[in-house]
Structure formats: C-alpha cells, structure tokens
Design an enzyme around this catalytic site. Structure first.
Site, mmCIF file in Angstrom:
data_model
loop_
_atom_site.group_PDB
_atom_site.id
_atom_site.type_symbol
_atom_site.label_atom_id
_atom_site.label_comp_id
_atom_site.label_asym_id
_atom_site.label_seq_id
_atom_site.Cartn_x
_atom_site.Cartn_y
_atom_site.Cartn_z
ATOM 1 N N GLU A 129 -5.704 -2.767 -3.586
ATOM 2 C CA GLU A 129 -6.151 -1.668 -4.319
ATOM 3 C C GLU A 129 -7.590 -2.065 -5.012
ATOM 4 O OE1 GLU A 129 -3.477 0.533 -7.051
ATOM 5 O OE2 GLU A 129 -5.230 1.758 -7.612
ATOM 6 N N ASN A 136 -1.275 9.777 -3.718
ATOM 7 C CA ASN A 136 -0.268 8.817 -4.425
ATOM 8 C C ASN A 136 0.119 9.428 -5.796
ATOM 9 O OD1 ASN A 136 0.200 5.901 -4.874
ATOM 10 N ND2 ASN A 136 -1.110 6.385 -6.896
ATOM 11 N N GLU A 137 1.350 9.233 -5.765
ATOM 12 C CA GLU A 137 2.272 9.613 -7.041
ATOM 13 C C GLU A 137 1.712 10.853 -7.469
ATOM 14 O OE1 GLU A 137 1.700 6.129 -9.537
ATOM 15 O OE2 GLU A 137 3.257 4.669 -8.271
ATOM 16 N N GLU A 144 5.113 1.084 -2.543
ATOM 17 C CA GLU A 144 4.804 0.288 -3.645
ATOM 18 C C GLU A 144 6.121 -0.154 -4.169
ATOM 19 O OE1 GLU A 144 2.068 1.198 -6.974
ATOM 20 O OE2 GLU A 144 1.129 2.542 -5.507
ATOM 21 N N GLN A 154 1.065 -6.052 -5.595
ATOM 22 C CA GLN A 154 -0.045 -5.880 -4.572
ATOM 23 C C GLN A 154 -0.420 -7.210 -4.075
ATOM 24 O OE1 GLN A 154 -3.605 -3.693 -6.381
ATOM 25 N NE2 GLN A 154 -1.975 -1.794 -6.886
#
Ligand code: AHR
Length: 481
Positions: free
Chosen positions: A26, A169-170, A284, A340
């Site tokens: 990221e 994302n989310e 994730e 990550q």
C-alpha cells in the site's frame, strides 16, 4: 502436558489455494517509498527497486500482492502513476505527500520481478464505475484504443493481464473514504463488475465484506452474489494492551468470522438459487498496536515512519496460529494477504543504505508459504492453545506439520499418521522458534527471534514424537522413507 494427535490422510479439508500466502503493498509510510522502491539506495536496481527486498520477497514466495491499498485506494487516481509527467499530490487519508514516482506502471514491473500476481483494488466509492473499467482497459486491452495505446506509448507493449480485483476497501467502515450504507455500496460494486466483466470475462472480483457484521454481508451479497467470486473479510488483531488469554482468543474470533461469513454466502446462494459457491478472501490480516497519526498540515512528506510495528514472541505465535487457521479453513478461504509486506506492520523491515532485517513473524509466514501447498488434513486431538495444521504434500512425498504452543507448558507430543498406506516417515526438517524474553524483538542490529533446530523429534513407523517447548512455534517436515 502430554498430547496425542491424529493426522488422517482420508480426513481431507481441501486443496490449499496457493493464494493463501499473499502480500500487500500500500502507498502507506515506507512500504512503497523506502521499502520496495528506493532509487537512491545502493541496493536499488535499474528500476529503483530494492534488490534486498526483492530477495526476501522471493524467499517468502508470495503468489499474489494487493495494491495500492487499503484505505489509500479510496483516494487513488491510477492515471497519476503512469506516463512521464507524474503529479505530486496530497494523500489526505494517510496525510502523506504522494510523488507518484511509483505508480501502476512500476507496480506491474515490480510484481513481475517479485514473481507475484497483481490484485488491484478499484476506487469504487469516490470515482464512477467507468473509471475502473478504463483502468482495466489501460492494463489489459492489447492495442488500438486510446488507453491501451497509451500503455504501449508508456513502454509497456504487452498487456498486464490483471485478473484479480477488489471492489473497494472496507466500505463498511466510517473511517473509509466513500463509506456508504450497504445498499449504496452494493450497487456501486455491481456496476463496476458489469463494466469490467465485458472487458475481461475471466476476471475475479472480491466484494467488501465485514468480518464483524453479517447484516452488512447479507445486504451486499444480496445485490452482488451473481456478479462476484469472493467475499473479503479483514482481521485486525490489536497486539498492545490485551492480556495473553484475550490475545490468543482472537484466533477463535477469527475462526468465527470465517464460519459466519461463509454461512451468509451459503444463505444467499440458496436464496438466489445459484450453483456458484463463493469463497472468502482475507485480503488483510493485521497485527497492530502502534497507530500514530501524523500531524496534519504541519508536515507533508513522503516515506514517513508510519505503523512500523515491532513484533515480539507472542506475535510470532499468533501468526503461526493464524496460518494453521487458514489451512484448516482451506475449504472456505481461497485468498489471504498479509498486511503488509515491507515496513508497515510487516515481516520485512528496511533502513537506508541496504539495511534490512526479518521480524520474528517472517518465519511462520515463510514456512507456511513454502511448505503449505497441497491438501489440508484435519488433525484430531489438539487441546486449546495448541494451534495445529497438517498439509499432505503428496507430490513431494511429504507431510508438513505446523504446531504452535501458546501455553507456558512443555508439550510431549505423540502424533499418529493414519491411512497413509502404512508408509514409514523420516524427519526431513524440524525447526522451532521460541525465546525466554517475551519483550524482545528483532532490530537492524540484533536478531533474537529466528528459527533453530527442533531437537527432540523422532519417528517410529507411522508415529511422530516431539517435545514442544513452552511458548514455541514449530514446523516439522516428514518425508516418506
Ligand atoms: O493495513 C493498514 C490499513 O488497515 C489499510 O489501509 C486498511 O484497509 C486497514 O484498515
């Protein structure tokens, strides 16, 4: 404590999808700038990629990497990261300066060198669906359109062939840019798929699920079931204040997240009368306790030290437990991304001038990835707080056993291997990681958490005996005699 386990070759869970060992790059802190990409560093190759990082990424053998976020993706303009003129932008989410010297083009090049498949996250919430379709046209269309010819003019003649996409994302979270009610997100996601599917019929789409809310999952699946392939759930495990029991109990919570989410997928499958079965993407998982927000407005820089978490022994045990959990859920989970890969809550850490080190959590990830490919088998008999999994590596004539002892007791293990046609086994490799110091972590200058030989291990016919130290992660590879 004495423990008797049974591994039964006929008690199969499922083939493990190699995508269980994914990573994540990221635009956050020093994951990209100073991590994978550091043109000024002596370790940089001709593209500005740190060769020492690539070496460790190869060692981890990461089959898929998610990019460019995370929360960053909800303010991502992919066009900023291609071509010659790269705009410097403010990334208002992570409060960083984004020079865009590493962008979509560089990620594709890096992914090739890293031998990892790209998984791109669309910006579904802050941009119209057509922009995602245009990105796929830029990436994957051979030639003869403005965007595909732009890619070629930018030096990438061959299409990238990206097939894996996250639909945002989310989106369920109030922190996420573009956060919206499930019904709104569901429609946004569906409209993206409709446009991209026509361009790339074999693409696979991951829908944003919420590990904690089956209500959200039910609503978004009801809108998108027929359009998507996987439901994403994220595991956020806070490593800081919790006591040991609460900490390791998170593994049970994660198991429940998987079961609840897959049950909702099944419920909607039946409702839609669909033959397609979705799987889960834990795209994730995070061990995290050091969120330090940069101060907005005071300093906008690139490559800040954000989320650079140091991992101690119990985090190593947690990661061992997590990968056993993923093996044991191989029939439900088909993709996992460790969040990550470099510097940011990561197994690999770097400093300028070629300084690089492996955190303790590097090792359970590495051994899971390198040997955890084959058929996951059920193990009977494990007590609470001994987290175990077994992988039948039939093609290699091997069985990989993962044994994480989170208790403070030594375990005398007796493990029977049944229905393997009476073969005899020898120990091909046996390693363990423990420490008497619960507080120490690896740094640039010292390594305190690294595997060593597991000594008290032996086989007799189809039985394995081993002594597992208190608070230890263990890996045993058995080979057919
Ligand atoms: O991994 C760090 C952040 O945690 C990601 O950007 C976000 O998706 C998650 O909440």
């Amino acid at each position: 404590m004495k423990v008797t386990l049974t591994v039964d070759a006929e008690n199969k869970i499922a083939e493990i999808n190699p995508r269980l060992y994914g990573g994540f790059v990221e635009h956050l802190g020093r994951n990209v700038y100073g991590g994978v990409y550091a043109p000024e560093d002596p370790t940089a190759d001709e593209d500005g990629f740190r060769k020492d990082v690539l070496e460790l990424v190869h060692d981890l053998d990461i089959p898929v990497t998610r990019y460019p976020g995370g929360c960053f993706s909800s303010s991502w303009f992919w066009e900023d990261g291609v071509g010659k003129d790269r705009p410097v932008r403010l990334d208002t989410y992570w409060k960083q300066l984004e020079p865009n010297t590493f962008g979509l083009s560089e990620f594709m090049k890096w992914a090739k060198k890293a031998k990892t498949e790209p998984l791109l996250t669309f910006n579904v919430s802050m941009r119209p669906a057509v922009d995602s379709a245009r990105m796929v046209e830029y990436c994957n269309f051979p030639k003869g359109t403005a965007l595909s010819d732009m890619r070629r003019a930018n030096g990438d003649e061959e299409p990238y062939g990206v097939k894996l996409f996250c639909l945002g994302n989310e989106q369920y979270g109030s922190w996420e840019y573009g956060h919206a009610p499930a019904e709104v997100y569901g429609v946004r996601a569906r409209e993206v798929v409709k446009q991209v599917r026509n361009l790339q019929p074999d693409a696979k789409f991951i829908l944003c699920g919420d590990a904690d809310s089956m209500e959200w999952n039910e609503k978004v699946l009801d809108i998108c079931y027929d359009y998507v392939d996987m439901l994403s759930i994220h595991f956020g495990i806070w490593t800081g204040e919790e006591n040991d029991d609460t900490y390791f109990d998170r593994l049970n919570t994660c198991r429940r997240y998987i079961e609840d989410s897959i049950n909702v997928c099944e419920k909607i499958r039946k409702k839609h009368n669909s033959e397609k079965r979705l799987t889960l993407a834990v795209d994730e998982w995070i061990l995290w306790n050091s969120v330090k927000d940069p101060v907005p407005g005071e300093e906008w820089t690139c490559g800040m030290h954000l989320l650079e978490q140091d991992y101690v022994l119990r985090d190593v045990l947690m990661v061992g437990g997590l990968y056993s959990l993923f093996h044991n859920a191989a029939d439900k989970v088909s993709l996992v991304c460790e969040a990550q890969t470099v510097n940011v809550i990561a197994p690999i850490r770097t400093a300028p001038n070629g300084v690089i080190w492996k955190q303790g959590i590097y090792y359970p990830i590495r051994y899971a990835s390198r040997y955890g490919r084959g058929t996951a088998l059920k193990i009977e008999g494990a007590p609470a707080r001994l987290h175990v999994s077994a992988v039948d590596r039939r093609e290699q004539n091997e069985i990989a056993l993962y044994l994480t002892n989170t208790t403070f007791e030594e375990i005398k293990l007796d493990c029977g291997l049944i229905h393997f046609n009476g073969e005899e086994w020898s120990v091909a490799e046996a390693v363990m990681l423990t420490s008497t110091d619960e507080k120490s972590c690896n740094t640039a200058d010292k390594t305190v958490l690294a595997p060593e030989e597991l000594k008290n291990v032996s086989t007799a016919g189809n039985t394995l005996n081993a002594t597992l130290s208190p608070r230890s992660w263990n890996f045993v590879l058995l080979r057919r005699k």
